[in-house]
Write an enzyme that holds these catalytic residues in place. Structure first.
Site, PDB file in Angstrom:
ATOM      1  N   ASP A 101       0.824  -1.207   0.000  1.00  0.00           N
ATOM      2  CA  ASP A 101       0.000   0.000   0.000  1.00  0.00           C
ATOM      3  C   ASP A 101       0.858   1.257   0.000  1.00  0.00           C
ATOM      4  O   ASP A 101       1.374   1.666   1.037  1.00  0.00           O
ATOM      5  CB  ASP A 101      -0.919  -0.020   1.219  1.00  0.00           C
ATOM      6  CG  ASP A 101      -1.900   1.138   1.239  1.00  0.00           C
ATOM      7  OD1 ASP A 101      -1.979   1.863   0.227  1.00  0.00           O
ATOM      8  OD2 ASP A 101      -2.580   1.323   2.256  1.00  0.00           O
ATOM      9  N   ASP A 119      -1.342   5.104  -5.799  1.00  0.00           N
ATOM     10  CA  ASP A 119      -1.775   4.336  -4.632  1.00  0.00           C
ATOM     11  C   ASP A 119      -1.938   2.857  -4.989  1.00  0.00           C
ATOM     12  O   ASP A 119      -2.947   2.448  -5.562  1.00  0.00           O
ATOM     13  CB  ASP A 119      -3.092   4.904  -4.112  1.00  0.00           C
ATOM     14  CG  ASP A 119      -3.603   4.191  -2.868  1.00  0.00           C
ATOM     15  OD1 ASP A 119      -2.898   3.298  -2.360  1.00  0.00           O
ATOM     16  OD2 ASP A 119      -4.704   4.533  -2.405  1.00  0.00           O
TER      17      ASP A 119
END
Length: 443
Positions: free
Chosen positions: A74, A275
């Site tokens: 992440d 992201d």
């Protein structure tokens, strides 16, 4: 699974009870002549895909003796946490696979890492000797609550050395999930975002790697992740500056202009966040509506019809017969381009493969979603779907993000490829490397 998890709206506060799965790293992909070139780097094999799984994960070893945990990668958050037996509420792993903290693992409020974890706020501790607690809330309304701990992260570096640094992370004993998606099957999150507490920043602070990381997500599933700068190609990569906002823990850049089929859409000034914790790409209302309108207009007269019955994503189309892959339908769609105006000739090319999926029903769906509908406001997110088959590099040393086309099914050979970009991949296919990779975790 999750469509948008990595982007954090609210990060960390303190004061709850006590605490809460798998790191791995690939070792011998580089020859020894490369080992002393830049110090140390680490390579990890990835598992996962955009559809149907919805995430890419990595195996990480933690503890002494170490256990293996699978974590979502992440870059939208900088906080790492694992499910923790303290005991645990909302954990998806069996108890014997949860992280079990020891008393000497706990971080107290006076530890500098506690303050760093809570930036830009401060720990809310009544006593400096209290344990340092956290709560992290994600954009998909999921959350993790727990305590901050330190433990060993055994790593094998590409120079052949084995290290066992003690790093800080979250021991999550209360996880919540929301929405229509099932809870993730992974043991936690590997936070790699733009912040002081991500794992790579911690490794840099103790002199192990440079604060550089990158990933290569294969459209066919899997790929690889790396820490350090040994795998950054010397040519063929384009760079754009990371936002200079010191409180921004995301890898954001811009402004960017949206181009469709080689023609400007008139949508400009977009701030883009890279992201890897988001399965799909999100545009603000203006950019999303412009994209949808142009695609639908361009599809007039082509053999595709709306597939409103397919609820996989917001907008889907069906053909005369089911599609097997995006390759069956890509000629009906034009490429998108994000042109970054803060750097010369820097463009992120989004071919149809970078914004479409084919569902289990054989329909093709738009993998660009309306961020305004999920509370992102004017922000825009480049998710996994748009980063597939690209080497994406986050260089925190030089404060820049770069990318280049790459074969993410193969690991690069640094001795041969470093000075030539990634034009010639390592001869060994990832499938054959998995055996060696798993052997490291069995040891």
């Amino acid at each position: 699974m999750k469509a948008l998890m990595g982007f954090i709206f609210l990060v960390l506060f303190a004061t709850f009870p006590a605490c809460f799965s798998q790191d791995s790293q690939f070792s011998h992909v580089l020859t020894k002549s490369a080992s002393n070139r830049f110090g140390s780097s680490a390579i990890f094999l990835l598992q996962g895909n955009v559809y149907p799984l919805g995430y890419y994960s990595v195996h990480i070893k933690i503890g002494n003796p170490p256990k293996v945990y699978d974590l979502d990668i992440d870059t939208g958050s900088d906080f790492t946490w694992v499910q923790c037996d303290a005991p645990c509420t909302g954990c998806t792993k069996p108890q014997h696979l949860l992280y079990k903290p020891k008393p000497n693992n706990l971080v107290n409020c006076v530890d500098p890492v506690c303050a760093a974890m809570h930036l830009p706020g401060k720990p809310q501790c009544k006593d400096p000797k209290e344990q340092c607690d956290y709560q992290v809330n994600y954009a998909d309304q999921g959350s993790s609550l727990g305590v901050i701990v330190k433990d060993n992260f055994p790593l094998r570096l590409v120079n052949g050395s084995n290290i066992d640094p003690r790093l800080a992370f979250g021991c999550g004993y209360n996880q919540k999930y929301s929405g229509s998606h099932s809870p993730p099957s992974t043991a936690g999150v590997l936070g790699l975002g733009n912040g002081k507490v991500n794992i790579v920043s911690q490794l840099r602070n103790i002199g192990i790697t440079k604060n550089v990381l990158g990933h290569c997500l294969s459209e066919r599933g899997g790929g690889f992740l790396f820490f350090g700068d040994d795998l950054v190609p010397s040519s063929g990569i384009v760079w754009t500056p990371i936002s200079s906002n010191p409180t921004d823990k995301h890898y954001s850049s811009g402004p960017a202009e949206l181009v469709f089929g080689g023609t400007s859409t008139g949508v400009k000034g977009l701030t883009m966040i890279f992201d890897s914790g988001s399965s799909y790409t999100y545009f603000n209302s203006q950019a999303y509506q412009a994209t949808v309108n142009l695609i639908k207009k361009d599809l007039n007269g082509k053999p595709l019809k709306d597939a409103a019955e397919d609820k996989s994503l917001s907008i889907c189309w069906k053909g005369k017969k089911p599609f097997k892959s995006v390759g069956d339908v890509k000629n009906y769609f034009k490429p998108l381009v994000l042109s970054f105006t803060n750097a010369k000739n820097v463009q992120l090319q989004l071919s149809p493969e970078a914004y479409l999926i084919v569902t289990r029903h054989g329909n093709v769906c738009l993998g660009i979603l309306n961020g305004s509908e999920v509370g992102l406001g004017n922000l825009n997110i480049i998710g996994d779907i748009s980063m597939q088959d690209k080497m994406v590099v986050y260089d925190n040393e030089k404060r820049q993000i770069g990318w280049a086309p790459a074969n993410c099914d193969r690991l690069p050979n640094i001795d041969r490829d470093y000075n030539e970009g990634f034009s010639r991949p390592h001869a060994a296919n990832l499938d054959s490397l998995v055996e060696n990779y798993l052997a490291f975790f069995a040891s």
